[in-house]
Design a protein around this motif. Structure first.
Motif, PDB file in Angstrom:
ATOM      1  N   GLN A   8       0.827  -1.196   0.000  1.00  0.00           N
ATOM      2  CA  GLN A   8       0.000   0.000   0.000  1.00  0.00           C
ATOM      3  C   GLN A   8       0.867   1.253   0.000  1.00  0.00           C
ATOM      4  O   GLN A   8       1.907   1.311   0.661  1.00  0.00           O
ATOM      5  CB  GLN A   8      -0.917  -0.004   1.227  1.00  0.00           C
ATOM      6  N   PHE A   9       0.442   2.250  -0.739  1.00  0.00           N
ATOM      7  CA  PHE A   9       1.147   3.523  -0.781  1.00  0.00           C
ATOM      8  C   PHE A   9       0.885   4.288   0.510  1.00  0.00           C
ATOM      9  O   PHE A   9      -0.253   4.374   0.984  1.00  0.00           O
ATOM     10  CB  PHE A   9       0.668   4.349  -1.983  1.00  0.00           C
ATOM     11  N   ASN A  10       1.953   4.852   1.106  1.00  0.00           N
ATOM     12  CA  ASN A  10       1.857   5.559   2.386  1.00  0.00           C
ATOM     13  C   ASN A  10       1.645   7.052   2.123  1.00  0.00           C
ATOM     14  O   ASN A  10       2.579   7.779   1.815  1.00  0.00           O
ATOM     15  CB  ASN A  10       3.137   5.339   3.204  1.00  0.00           C
ATOM     16  N   SER A  11       0.407   7.489   2.268  1.00  0.00           N
ATOM     17  CA  SER A  11       0.074   8.882   1.970  1.00  0.00           C
ATOM     18  C   SER A  11       0.750   9.851   2.937  1.00  0.00           C
ATOM     19  O   SER A  11       1.113  10.971   2.550  1.00  0.00           O
ATOM     20  CB  SER A  11      -1.441   9.074   2.015  1.00  0.00           C
ATOM     21  N   TYR A  12       0.930   9.421   4.210  1.00  0.00           N
ATOM     22  CA  TYR A  12       1.614  10.273   5.187  1.00  0.00           C
ATOM     23  C   TYR A  12       3.022  10.591   4.716  1.00  0.00           C
ATOM     24  O   TYR A  12       3.496  11.729   4.824  1.00  0.00           O
ATOM     25  CB  TYR A  12       1.651   9.589   6.544  1.00  0.00           C
ATOM     26  N   ARG A  13       3.710   9.595   4.166  1.00  0.00           N
ATOM     27  CA  ARG A  13       5.084   9.812   3.738  1.00  0.00           C
ATOM     28  C   ARG A  13       5.168  10.666   2.483  1.00  0.00           C
ATOM     29  O   ARG A  13       6.186  11.317   2.245  1.00  0.00           O
ATOM     30  CB  ARG A  13       5.789   8.469   3.558  1.00  0.00           C
ATOM     31  N   PRO A  64      13.855   7.469  -2.024  1.00  0.00           N
ATOM     32  CA  PRO A  64      13.766   6.128  -2.606  1.00  0.00           C
ATOM     33  C   PRO A  64      12.311   5.685  -2.729  1.00  0.00           C
ATOM     34  O   PRO A  64      11.464   6.045  -1.904  1.00  0.00           O
ATOM     35  CB  PRO A  64      14.522   5.253  -1.595  1.00  0.00           C
ATOM     36  N   GLU A  65      12.031   4.896  -3.728  1.00  0.00           N
ATOM     37  CA  GLU A  65      10.653   4.421  -3.926  1.00  0.00           C
ATOM     38  C   GLU A  65      10.140   3.680  -2.706  1.00  0.00           C
ATOM     39  O   GLU A  65       8.972   3.823  -2.309  1.00  0.00           O
ATOM     40  CB  GLU A  65      10.593   3.517  -5.161  1.00  0.00           C
ATOM     41  N   ALA A  66      11.018   2.889  -2.077  1.00  0.00           N
ATOM     42  CA  ALA A  66      10.586   2.093  -0.923  1.00  0.00           C
ATOM     43  C   ALA A  66      10.098   2.958   0.230  1.00  0.00           C
ATOM     44  O   ALA A  66       9.290   2.511   1.048  1.00  0.00           O
ATOM     45  CB  ALA A  66      11.736   1.200  -0.451  1.00  0.00           C
ATOM     46  N   PHE A  67      10.581   4.198   0.314  1.00  0.00           N
ATOM     47  CA  PHE A  67      10.165   5.105   1.388  1.00  0.00           C
ATOM     48  C   PHE A  67       8.653   5.297   1.390  1.00  0.00           C
ATOM     49  O   PHE A  67       8.039   5.416   2.460  1.00  0.00           O
ATOM     50  CB  PHE A  67      10.865   6.454   1.211  1.00  0.00           C
ATOM     51  N   VAL A 112      13.646   7.689  12.356  1.00  0.00           N
ATOM     52  CA  VAL A 112      14.968   7.315  12.857  1.00  0.00           C
ATOM     53  C   VAL A 112      14.881   6.846  14.309  1.00  0.00           C
ATOM     54  O   VAL A 112      15.499   5.852  14.697  1.00  0.00           O
ATOM     55  CB  VAL A 112      15.950   8.499  12.726  1.00  0.00           C
ATOM     56  N   ASP A 113      14.095   7.551  15.117  1.00  0.00           N
ATOM     57  CA  ASP A 113      14.003   7.195  16.526  1.00  0.00           C
ATOM     58  C   ASP A 113      13.336   5.839  16.710  1.00  0.00           C
ATOM     59  O   ASP A 113      13.673   5.091  17.634  1.00  0.00           O
ATOM     60  CB  ASP A 113      13.235   8.269  17.296  1.00  0.00           C
ATOM     61  N   GLU A 114      12.395   5.507  15.850  1.00  0.00           N
ATOM     62  CA  GLU A 114      11.774   4.184  15.917  1.00  0.00           C
ATOM     63  C   GLU A 114      12.811   3.089  15.661  1.00  0.00           C
ATOM     64  O   GLU A 114      12.817   2.044  16.321  1.00  0.00           O
ATOM     65  CB  GLU A 114      10.644   4.096  14.889  1.00  0.00           C
ATOM     66  N   TRP A 115      13.705   3.358  14.707  1.00  0.00           N
ATOM     67  CA  TRP A 115      14.800   2.409  14.456  1.00  0.00           C
ATOM     68  C   TRP A 115      15.712   2.316  15.684  1.00  0.00           C
ATOM     69  O   TRP A 115      16.144   1.216  16.064  1.00  0.00           O
ATOM     70  CB  TRP A 115      15.589   2.883  13.233  1.00  0.00           C
ATOM     71  N   LEU A 116      16.005   3.450  16.325  1.00  0.00           N
ATOM     72  CA  LEU A 116      16.834   3.438  17.532  1.00  0.00           C
ATOM     73  C   LEU A 116      16.201   2.589  18.620  1.00  0.00           C
ATOM     74  O   LEU A 116      16.871   1.786  19.284  1.00  0.00           O
ATOM     75  CB  LEU A 116      17.037   4.868  18.050  1.00  0.00           C
ATOM     76  N   GLN A 117      14.905   2.759  18.826  1.00  0.00           N
ATOM     77  CA  GLN A 117      14.218   2.005  19.878  1.00  0.00           C
ATOM     78  C   GLN A 117      14.254   0.506  19.613  1.00  0.00           C
ATOM     79  O   GLN A 117      14.308  -0.289  20.557  1.00  0.00           O
ATOM     80  CB  GLN A 117      12.762   2.472  19.981  1.00  0.00           C
ATOM     81  N   ASN A 118      14.238   0.123  18.350  1.00  0.00           N
ATOM     82  CA  ASN A 118      14.245  -1.296  17.993  1.00  0.00           C
ATOM     83  C   ASN A 118      15.633  -1.921  18.065  1.00  0.00           C
ATOM     84  O   ASN A 118      15.751  -3.145  18.076  1.00  0.00           O
ATOM     85  CB  ASN A 118      13.679  -1.488  16.582  1.00  0.00           C
ATOM     86  N   ASN A 119      16.666  -1.099  18.118  1.00  0.00           N
ATOM     87  CA  ASN A 119      18.029  -1.627  18.040  1.00  0.00           C
ATOM     88  C   ASN A 119      18.916  -1.302  19.230  1.00  0.00           C
ATOM     89  O   ASN A 119      20.011  -1.843  19.338  1.00  0.00           O
ATOM     90  CB  ASN A 119      18.699  -1.115  16.755  1.00  0.00           C
ATOM     91  N   GLU A 334      25.819   5.796   5.970  1.00  0.00           N
ATOM     92  CA  GLU A 334      25.208   5.608   4.660  1.00  0.00           C
ATOM     93  C   GLU A 334      24.370   4.338   4.632  1.00  0.00           C
ATOM     94  O   GLU A 334      23.266   4.321   4.058  1.00  0.00           O
ATOM     95  CB  GLU A 334      26.289   5.545   3.577  1.00  0.00           C
ATOM     96  N   GLN A 335      24.874   3.275   5.270  1.00  0.00           N
ATOM     97  CA  GLN A 335      24.126   2.016   5.308  1.00  0.00           C
ATOM     98  C   GLN A 335      22.852   2.146   6.138  1.00  0.00           C
ATOM     99  O   GLN A 335      21.810   1.583   5.787  1.00  0.00           O
ATOM    100  CB  GLN A 335      25.009   0.905   5.875  1.00  0.00           C
ATOM    101  N   ILE A 336      22.936   2.891   7.230  1.00  0.00           N
ATOM    102  CA  ILE A 336      21.747   3.102   8.062  1.00  0.00           C
ATOM    103  C   ILE A 336      20.686   3.848   7.264  1.00  0.00           C
ATOM    104  O   ILE A 336      19.506   3.474   7.253  1.00  0.00           O
ATOM    105  CB  ILE A 336      22.099   3.896   9.331  1.00  0.00           C
ATOM    106  N   ALA A 337      21.092   4.918   6.589  1.00  0.00           N
ATOM    107  CA  ALA A 337      20.154   5.696   5.789  1.00  0.00           C
ATOM    108  C   ALA A 337      19.501   4.832   4.718  1.00  0.00           C
ATOM    109  O   ALA A 337      18.285   4.925   4.473  1.00  0.00           O
ATOM    110  CB  ALA A 337      20.875   6.880   5.150  1.00  0.00           C
ATOM    111  N   LYS A 338      20.290   3.964   4.108  1.00  0.00           N
ATOM    112  CA  LYS A 338      19.760   3.098   3.052  1.00  0.00           C
ATOM    113  C   LYS A 338      18.744   2.124   3.610  1.00  0.00           C
ATOM    114  O   LYS A 338      17.696   1.878   3.003  1.00  0.00           O
ATOM    115  CB  LYS A 338      20.912   2.347   2.368  1.00  0.00           C
ATOM    116  N   ARG A 339      19.017   1.566   4.789  1.00  0.00           N
ATOM    117  CA  ARG A 339      18.077   0.615   5.392  1.00  0.00           C
ATOM    118  C   ARG A 339      16.786   1.300   5.815  1.00  0.00           C
ATOM    119  O   ARG A 339      15.727   0.672   5.848  1.00  0.00           O
ATOM    120  CB  ARG A 339      18.730  -0.083   6.586  1.00  0.00           C
ATOM    121  N   LEU A 340      16.874   2.571   6.147  1.00  0.00           N
ATOM    122  CA  LEU A 340      15.685   3.329   6.539  1.00  0.00           C
ATOM    123  C   LEU A 340      14.984   3.951   5.339  1.00  0.00           C
ATOM    124  O   LEU A 340      13.922   4.557   5.492  1.00  0.00           O
ATOM    125  CB  LEU A 340      16.071   4.436   7.527  1.00  0.00           C
ATOM    126  N   ASN A 341      15.601   3.790   4.161  1.00  0.00           N
ATOM    127  CA  ASN A 341      15.063   4.381   2.927  1.00  0.00           C
ATOM    128  C   ASN A 341      14.896   5.894   3.047  1.00  0.00           C
ATOM    129  O   ASN A 341      13.918   6.474   2.561  1.00  0.00           O
ATOM    130  CB  ASN A 341      13.733   3.719   2.543  1.00  0.00           C
TER     131      ASN A 341
END
Length: 376
Positions: A8-13, A64-67, A112-119, A334-341
């Motif tokens: 599904q396309f994320n309209s918020y993003r 990125p499209e995945a974003f 980004v903070d959501e990724w921090l909380q998960n890791n 750079e790798q973190i940014a790529k994983r977060l799209n």
């Protein structure tokens, strides 16, 4: 309509990405060859974009499209791009482009903070709601008591706030209109600080926003503005008391001091000469006549633009620790940014200026402010 395993396309993003690039709906609709009405429906989630439209959005917004196809469930409970959710340390009038920049920084920071909380195991939040029973002075005293600070100066304010669970991100846009801003989201306190200011001003701005977090958590309810007091004055008074406790000021500053004395004394509290002069006048240690003379002298010496006897700039120990840990595992920003799209430029801007580049990422750091859990 979605078919098979299509995401599904994320309209918020889409709204977030457009805000990041400060592009109007009208201009973006031209870039992606759709009508303004169609774009509005896409941003509201009423329509799914065609594949060719998605590709044009990717090109126009440089994301990125995945974003645009991630975070549907996570973004449902996020605050939307709404000015009433933010408390600004700023001039009264903020240009639209700067407001849009603030919206976008906040939205990306949540991802980004959501990724921090998960890791990572991050510090627990110890920022109380003091909006009901406390005025700015008593609130600053209560918070100092809760955090075990006594009446002593605060040597590293950024480290202190991070250790109490405050999320600090950089607002790196070159603007004089916004010094800092803050908000709560899902029980977490956020401060975004303009790192293009001097060290003294950054410290005061952090305290000013801390004042908003503890005093004004519920001034906006269900989108309705509940402001009944001058919250900027309250946050300013809180910051002055929190940085420069009355007992400590009175024990160190004699009556009727001159500007050269203040230039040396400011190092104890790591504040500007102007902030210290204002504080001691507030406490009755300077007459109005002496205070006016000091202000005039500051203007003559151009201290408003060139702070004398500058203090050492503070840096984020939390972000330094995070990037050091990841660097040890050969994981780059750079790798973190790529994983977060998220485009690297946008990701880097969130931490740029919070890090001591010469020491961060490649050295061991013994701080125990966080512990590493995993990296996904």
């Amino acid at each position: 309509m979605l078919q098979g395993n299509e995401k599904q396309f994320n309209s918020y993003r889409l709204r977030l990405a457009r805000s990041c690039r400060n592009i109007t709906k009208k201009d973006l609709s031209k870039l992606v060859n759709v009508s303004s009405l169609t774009l509005t429906r896409l941003e509201k989630g009423n329509n799914e974009p065609k594949k060719e439209t998605v590709q044009l959005l990717v090109k126009a917004l440089n994301f990125p499209e995945a974003f645009f196809f991630e975070g549907i469930e996570e973004d449902q409970d996020k605050e939307d791009l709404n000015i009433k959710d933010l408390s600004f340390r700023s001039k009264a009038t903020i240009p639209r482009k700067d407001r849009n920049a603030a919206y976008s920084v906040r939205g990306l920071a949540y991802i980004v903070d959501e990724w921090l909380q998960n890791n990572f195991n991050l510090p627990d939040v110890r920022v109380p709601d003091l909006s009901c029973d406390y005025d700015p002075v008593s609130a600053s005293e209560r918070l100092r008591y809760d955090w075990g600070l006594g009446n002593y100066p605060l040597p590293n304010l950024m480290k202190l706030l991070e250790s109490q669970g405050v999320r600090i991100f950089a607002f790196s846009q070159d603007t004089d209109a916004i010094d800092a801003f803050s908000c709560w989201n899902n029980g977490l306190p956020y401060i975004f600080v303009n790192i293009n200011k001097n060290a003294e001003r950054i410290r005061f701005n952090l305290c000013h926003e801390l004042g908003h977090l503890v005093l004004h958590r519920h001034i906006h309810v269900d989108g309705q503005d509940r402001i009944t007091v001058d919250i900027e004055k309250e946050a300013h008074l809180f910051a002055s008391n929190f940085l420069m406790p009355e007992e400590d000021i009175r024990s160190c500053i004699p009556n009727g001091v001159v500007i050269n004395y203040l230039i040396k004394a400011k190092q104890r509290w790591k504040v500007s000469v102007a902030a210290l002069a204002y504080r001691i006048r507030q406490l009755g240690l300077l007459s109005e006549w002496h205070y006016r003379n000091i202000v005039i002298e500051m203007q003559v010496r151009n201290y408003r633009k060139r702070e004398p006897n500058p203090v050492k700039r503070e840096y984020s120990l939390l972000w330094e620790k995070i990037f050091t840990m990841l660097w040890q595992d050969k994981i780059t920003k750079e790798q973190i940014a790529k994983r977060l799209n998220i485009p690297y430029h946008d990701f880097n801007n969130l931490t740029f200026g919070l890090l001591d580049i010469q020491n961060a990422m490649i050295k061991e750091n013994g701080s125990n402010i966080i512990s590493h859990v995993n990296f996904r």
